[in-house]
Design an enzyme around this catalytic site. Structure first.
Site, PDB file in Angstrom:
ATOM      1  N   ASP A  63      29.478 112.156  46.356  1.00  0.00           N
ATOM      2  CA  ASP A  63      29.640 112.131  44.897  1.00  0.00           C
ATOM      3  C   ASP A  63      30.169 113.484  44.430  1.00  0.00           C
ATOM      4  O   ASP A  63      30.583 113.633  43.282  1.00  0.00           O
ATOM      5  CB  ASP A  63      28.324 111.763  44.193  1.00  0.00           C
ATOM      6  CG  ASP A  63      27.218 112.752  44.456  1.00  0.00           C
ATOM      7  OD1 ASP A  63      27.293 113.490  45.453  1.00  0.00           O
ATOM      8  OD2 ASP A  63      26.271 112.792  43.647  1.00  0.00           O
ATOM      9  N   SER A  64      30.199 114.462  45.353  1.00  0.00           N
ATOM     10  CA  SER A  64      30.858 115.744  45.073  1.00  0.00           C
ATOM     11  C   SER A  64      32.349 115.559  44.818  1.00  0.00           C
ATOM     12  O   SER A  64      33.014 116.503  44.389  1.00  0.00           O
ATOM     13  CB  SER A  64      30.630 116.713  46.232  1.00  0.00           C
ATOM     14  OG  SER A  64      30.994 116.117  47.471  1.00  0.00           O
ATOM     15  N   ASP A 102      28.283 108.018  49.311  1.00  0.00           N
ATOM     16  CA  ASP A 102      27.213 108.616  48.502  1.00  0.00           C
ATOM     17  C   ASP A 102      27.075 107.778  47.221  1.00  0.00           C
ATOM     18  O   ASP A 102      28.065 107.574  46.499  1.00  0.00           O
ATOM     19  CB  ASP A 102      27.672 110.034  48.129  1.00  0.00           C
ATOM     20  CG  ASP A 102      26.552 111.049  48.080  1.00  0.00           C
ATOM     21  OD1 ASP A 102      25.399 110.703  48.366  1.00  0.00           O
ATOM     22  OD2 ASP A 102      26.876 112.212  47.762  1.00  0.00           O
ATOM     23  N   LYS A 132      24.334 106.804  51.143  1.00  0.00           N
ATOM     24  CA  LYS A 132      23.385 107.916  51.007  1.00  0.00           C
ATOM     25  C   LYS A 132      22.867 107.920  49.577  1.00  0.00           C
ATOM     26  O   LYS A 132      23.629 107.655  48.641  1.00  0.00           O
ATOM     27  CB  LYS A 132      24.069 109.253  51.330  1.00  0.00           C
ATOM     28  CG  LYS A 132      23.143 110.472  51.162  1.00  0.00           C
ATOM     29  CD  LYS A 132      23.716 111.746  51.754  1.00  0.00           C
ATOM     30  CE  LYS A 132      24.599 112.538  50.830  1.00  0.00           C
ATOM     31  NZ  LYS A 132      23.962 112.876  49.539  1.00  0.00           N
ATOM     32  N   GLU A 134      19.838 110.114  46.894  1.00  0.00           N
ATOM     33  CA  GLU A 134      19.028 111.318  46.755  1.00  0.00           C
ATOM     34  C   GLU A 134      17.602 110.979  46.337  1.00  0.00           C
ATOM     35  O   GLU A 134      17.380 110.094  45.515  1.00  0.00           O
ATOM     36  CB  GLU A 134      19.647 112.249  45.684  1.00  0.00           C
ATOM     37  CG  GLU A 134      21.012 112.784  46.053  1.00  0.00           C
ATOM     38  CD  GLU A 134      21.568 113.758  45.015  1.00  0.00           C
ATOM     39  OE1 GLU A 134      20.865 114.093  44.027  1.00  0.00           O
ATOM     40  OE2 GLU A 134      22.723 114.197  45.195  1.00  0.00           O
ATOM     41  N   GLU A 201      19.106 119.908  51.680  1.00  0.00           N
ATOM     42  CA  GLU A 201      20.001 120.839  50.975  1.00  0.00           C
ATOM     43  C   GLU A 201      19.212 121.991  50.380  1.00  0.00           C
ATOM     44  O   GLU A 201      18.235 121.781  49.646  1.00  0.00           O
ATOM     45  CB  GLU A 201      20.762 120.081  49.867  1.00  0.00           C
ATOM     46  CG  GLU A 201      21.713 120.989  49.079  1.00  0.00           C
ATOM     47  CD  GLU A 201      22.796 120.264  48.309  1.00  0.00           C
ATOM     48  OE1 GLU A 201      22.986 119.052  48.531  1.00  0.00           O
ATOM     49  OE2 GLU A 201      23.460 120.919  47.491  1.00  0.00           O
TER      50      GLU A 201
END
Ligand code: MHF
Ligand code: KIV
Ligand code: MG
Length: 283
Positions: A63-64, A102, A132, A134, A201
């Protein structure tokens, strides 16, 4: 006898047989053997082809992309509709790597059902091999639902950028002993819910070391010290395409920004001066 050139986008190998796709059990075997591996983000064709050819076993369509492709300041604004075409390009371009999509902010937190419907879109419309997401305790039911439904899940703990406002900015997580203890518990819970790997992270190296020793599944560090089973970087950071201040955890392996700066200036100069195109470029 004449060789037909490979069409653009067909990848470097042309007619070479497709190499075997990296499978999730292989990542567990690497952990058992104590072999480390690297993950990179990828959002488009050539980066995916190059990293795949280099033998990077897992590519993350992060998502970056929000702040590395779409020009946003953070990862929060990017949408599923914006990420799916990027994931599709990476899946088409990577012959061997496992491609993880993501899930962006807001596309899975509402319920396990939402997480499943979003993941199904990434798998059906992009061909992603895994997703993925979070977080720890709040997303355990979503992880369990996905895994039961056949969606491989990578977890992400420590500094979770989608919660940057709640976390009060880009800060190392798990520094205090109770926070470190919670991180280890969350990692175990994410594993027990069925995740096949966990990104850590910005956590202290000693805490990441403990998580890595505790889990059966691989840990993938970013700013989490040298003891993780794998390491990940955002490709525009590791290749020096992005300029400006870098997080401390980034090591720059190339300086693409200066290569392209010089190339763009040389091209502009040649056009202004009339030295491009030359006879060899003209019909
Ligand atoms: N290009 C890029 N690289 C990344 O690593 C990345 C993204 N984008 N977008 C999504 C998240 C955001 N992340 C970030 C962004 C900034 C810092 C940062 O500025 N870190 C500073 C301050 C740390 C502190 O104050 O403790 C550092 O020096 O590491 C860290 C992680 C990691 N992810
Ligand atoms: C940095 C990695 C782990 C990530 O989540 C992303 O690129 O979005
Ligand atoms: Mg991300």
């Amino acid at each position: 006898m004449s060789e037909t050139p490979a069409p653009y986008g067909s990848g470097a190998g042309g007619a070479a047989p497709a190499p075997r796709r990296v499978r999730i059990p292989h990542l567990m075997e690497l952990k058992e053997r104590g072999e480390r591996w690297a993950m990179l983000t990828a959002y488009e064709q050539y980066a995916a082809e190059i990293f795949d050819r280099a033998g990077i076993p897992v590519l993350l369509v992060g998502d970056s992309a929000s702040n590395n492709v779409y020009g946003n300041a953070t990862s929060l604004p990017v949408t599923v509709d914006e990420l799916i075409p990027l994931a599709r390009a990476v899946v088409r371009s990577a012959r061997r790597a496992l491609v993880v999509a993501d899930l962006p902010f807001g596309s899975y937190q509402a319920s396990p059902e939402q997480a499943f419907l979003t993941s199904a879109r990434f798998m059906k419309e992009a061909g992603a091999h895994a997703v993925k997401l979070e977080g720890g305790r709040p997303v355990l039911p979503a992880i369990a639902k996905l895994v039961e439904s056949g969606v491989p899940v990578m977890g992400h703990l420590g500094f979770t950028p989608q919660s940057e406002h709640a976390l009060g900015g880009y800060r190392v997580q798990g520094r205090e002993s109770d926070a470190a203890k919670r991180l280890v518990e969350d990692a175990l819970a994410v594993q027990d819910a069925g995740a096949f790997a966990v990104v850590l992270e910005m956590v202290p190296a000693a805490v990441a070391q403990e998580v890595t020793a505790t889990l059966r599944v691989p840990t993938i560090g970013i700013g989490a010290g040298p003891h993780c089973d794998a390491q990940v970087l955002v490709w525009q950071d590791f290749a020096g395409l992005r300029t400006g201040p870098m997080p401390r955890f980034v090591k720059q392996y190339a300086n693409l920004a200066s290569v392209l700066d010089e190339a763009a200036q040389a091209f502009a100069r040649d056009v202004v001066e009339g030295t491009f195109p030359g006879d060899e470029h003209s019909f």
